[in-house]
Motif scaffolding. Structure first.
Motif, PDB file in Angstrom:
ATOM      1  N   ASN A 231      -8.007 -14.337  -4.959  1.00  0.00           N
ATOM      2  CA  ASN A 231      -9.398 -13.910  -4.095  1.00  0.00           C
ATOM      3  C   ASN A 231     -10.279 -14.770  -3.863  1.00  0.00           C
ATOM      4  OD1 ASN A 231      -9.978 -13.801  -6.832  1.00  0.00           O
ATOM      5  ND2 ASN A 231     -10.947 -11.689  -6.600  1.00  0.00           N
TER       6      ASN A 231
ATOM      7  N   GLN B 185      -0.369 -10.354   2.356  1.00  0.00           N
ATOM      8  CA  GLN B 185      -0.448 -10.377   3.707  1.00  0.00           C
ATOM      9  C   GLN B 185       1.091 -10.859   4.335  1.00  0.00           C
ATOM     10  OE1 GLN B 185      -2.465 -11.946   1.433  1.00  0.00           O
ATOM     11  NE2 GLN B 185      -4.710 -11.863   2.377  1.00  0.00           N
TER      12      GLN B 185
ATOM     13  N   LYS C  91      -5.818  -2.690   5.650  1.00  0.00           N
ATOM     14  CA  LYS C  91      -4.961  -3.764   5.287  1.00  0.00           C
ATOM     15  C   LYS C  91      -4.330  -3.599   3.808  1.00  0.00           C
ATOM     16  CE  LYS C  91      -5.192  -6.419   8.900  1.00  0.00           C
ATOM     17  NZ  LYS C  91      -4.036  -6.535  10.053  1.00  0.00           N
TER      18      LYS C  91
ATOM     19  N   ASP D  43      -6.256  -6.041   1.254  1.00  0.00           N
ATOM     20  CA  ASP D  43      -7.623  -5.413   1.199  1.00  0.00           C
ATOM     21  C   ASP D  43      -7.693  -4.312   0.167  1.00  0.00           C
ATOM     22  OD1 ASP D  43      -8.450  -7.635   3.087  1.00  0.00           O
ATOM     23  OD2 ASP D  43      -8.726  -6.016   4.720  1.00  0.00           O
TER      24      ASP D  43
ATOM     25  N   GLU E 239      -7.146  -5.681  -3.159  1.00  0.00           N
ATOM     26  CA  GLU E 239      -8.257  -6.410  -3.635  1.00  0.00           C
ATOM     27  C   GLU E 239      -9.434  -5.537  -4.244  1.00  0.00           C
ATOM     28  OE1 GLU E 239     -11.201  -9.965  -1.983  1.00  0.00           O
ATOM     29  OE2 GLU E 239      -9.774  -9.182  -0.939  1.00  0.00           O
ATOM     30  N   SER E 240      -9.406  -4.298  -3.472  1.00  0.00           N
ATOM     31  CA  SER E 240     -10.609  -3.540  -3.911  1.00  0.00           C
ATOM     32  C   SER E 240     -10.177  -2.699  -5.118  1.00  0.00           C
ATOM     33  CB  SER E 240     -10.896  -2.437  -2.793  1.00  0.00           C
ATOM     34  OG  SER E 240     -11.251  -2.742  -1.748  1.00  0.00           O
TER      35      SER E 240
END
Length: 412
Positions: free
Chosen positions: A12, A42, A115, A118, A121-122
């Motif tokens: 990240n 991704q 996504k 995303d 990641e959050s």
């Protein structure tokens, strides 16, 4: 079961993200088996888009899919708690279910305009365990090693994951908290993986291999030719015509190049069902999969120049595996009109076939290629059965099998 904390490595920081976008650790879909190391989410997201056959506007089947897969994870865990070592392949089974849940979760994110990377990641931003680490990529010397918060037990992790999954059933793109629900699921999903002590990268890789092998047509140049390196006399014939005749006695005979091969066959069952013509399926395997130890034995073209192949791939056990698989699938097909009118084969049936042939060279063939071999084989079988014989034509170059009648139903 080992509940020790496992480490999830994610990328990240801006340098490594730029590296993924530029050098791109682009994953070649034709070389998934060779893939190792970390896998960018991704890339996972990109590679599974073509495997999503649900209409883009439909969300209910996706939600039901997530709920079902999380339920399957719980079922596998319950079986392990009850049966322990008697539950063979527990880790493989639960890893597959986590992969299926991830597939449906990615499909849900896509329909909601989020996504997958995303969301995860959050989710990991909520973790309080982060370490800066030296990275092994030239263009990105630093990365984060992140471990999500540990839950005391696997049972607790799965119950929380189940509760979060239930919330997703009511998710609505127009609601203000739909993203929060996705992030919560992603976090609890990672915690469950960590509690069960499996590797996230293996979950992702296994699911990619599974779904692309099932739903993406293989490129012709990437298909395996299992005996191309052997002398011509040890290869399955590149083109063949097998004459199948049924005599008045009811016995079925095979001829190849004018020579009788194999033994005379009957259905060997009280209720005649046409199994006397089951060699058609071996011919389909040979033409489409480029594999059939049974056909090799019939025409005496085993790979004797390689003692290992002769014993392990063309020997008696391999023949029994193919014959057993053929008999099982035939019994399965009887309740489905021998696949007449079918455009596909059940995913569950294909996975059983995959287990049948594990350890043999044909396991390199994708599930979609297996599906093609089965559907073509049964199409020819139905015609042979209707005519009580005929000519079966195999073309390995085109991976096709076809039927031509004699012009009369029986030969005496």
């Amino acid at each position: 079961m080992n509940n020790s904390k496992s480490v999830l490595k994610v990328t990240n920081n801006e340098g490594l993200l730029d590296w993924y976008k530029s050098t791109m650790k682009i994953i070649n879909p034709n070389k998934l088996e060779e893939m190792n190391g970390s896998i960018p989410l991704q890339e996972y997201e990109r590679l599974i888009v073509d495997t999503d056959k649900f209409p883009e506007e439909e969300i209910i089947p996706i939600l039901l899919g997530i709920y079902g897969e999380v339920g399957s994870i719980m079922t596998a865990s319950k079986k392990y708690s009850r049966e322990n070592k008697a539950y063979a392949h527990f880790r493989d089974s639960v890893q597959e279910e986590f992969g299926d849940a991830l597939w449906y979760f990615s499909a849900l994110c896509r329909r909601l305009g989020a996504k997958l990377g995303d969301i995860f990641e959050s989710a990991i931003d909520k973790s309080n365990v982060k370490v800066i680490a030296a990275n092994d990529h030239d263009d990105a010397p630093i990365s984060h090693i992140i471990s999500v918060s540990k839950i005391d037990s696997l049972d607790a992790a799965l119950i929380e994951l189940g509760q979060s999954t239930a919330k997703l059933l009511k998710v609505d793109k127009n609601s203000i908290d739909f993203r929060e629900n996705l992030v919560e699921f992603a976090l609890l999903y990672l915690q469950a993986i960590q509690s069960i002590d499996i590797v996230f990268a293996n979950v992702v890789k296994g699911n990619l291999i599974k779904v692309r092998g099932r739903f993406c047509p293989p490129e012709a140049q990437t298909l395996c030719d299992l005996d191309a390196s052997f002398p011509e006399e040890e290869q399955l014939p590149r083109h063949f015509e097998i004459h199948i005749t049924q005599r008045k006695s009811g016995q079925c005979y095979l001829r190849w190049n004018g020579v009788f091969i194999g033994s005379a066959l009957t259905d060997n069952i009280l209720d005649p069902d046409g199994y006397r013509f089951h060699d058609v399926f071996h011919f389909a395997h040979a033409a489409i999969l480029h594999w059939s130890p049974t056909f090799r034995a019939l025409i005496k073209q085993k790979r004797k120049s390689n003692a290992v192949f002769d014993e392990t791939q063309d020997g008696g056990r391999a023949i029994v595996v193919e014959e057993g698989l053929t008999a099982w699938l035939f019994a399965y097909s009887k309740g489905l009109d021998y696949f007449e009118g079918h455009k596909g084969i059940s995913f569950d049936a294909l996975k059983i076939i995959q287990k049948f042939v594990h350890g043999y060279e044909v396991e390199q063939c994708s599930l979609q290629l297996w599906e093609d071999a089965i559907l073509q084989g049964y199409s020819v079988f139905r015609q042979v059965r209707q005519h009580n014989g005929g000519i079966v034509i195999g073309d390995r170059a085109k991976r096709k099998i076809s039927f031509r009648p004699f012009g009369k139903e029986n030969e005496s």
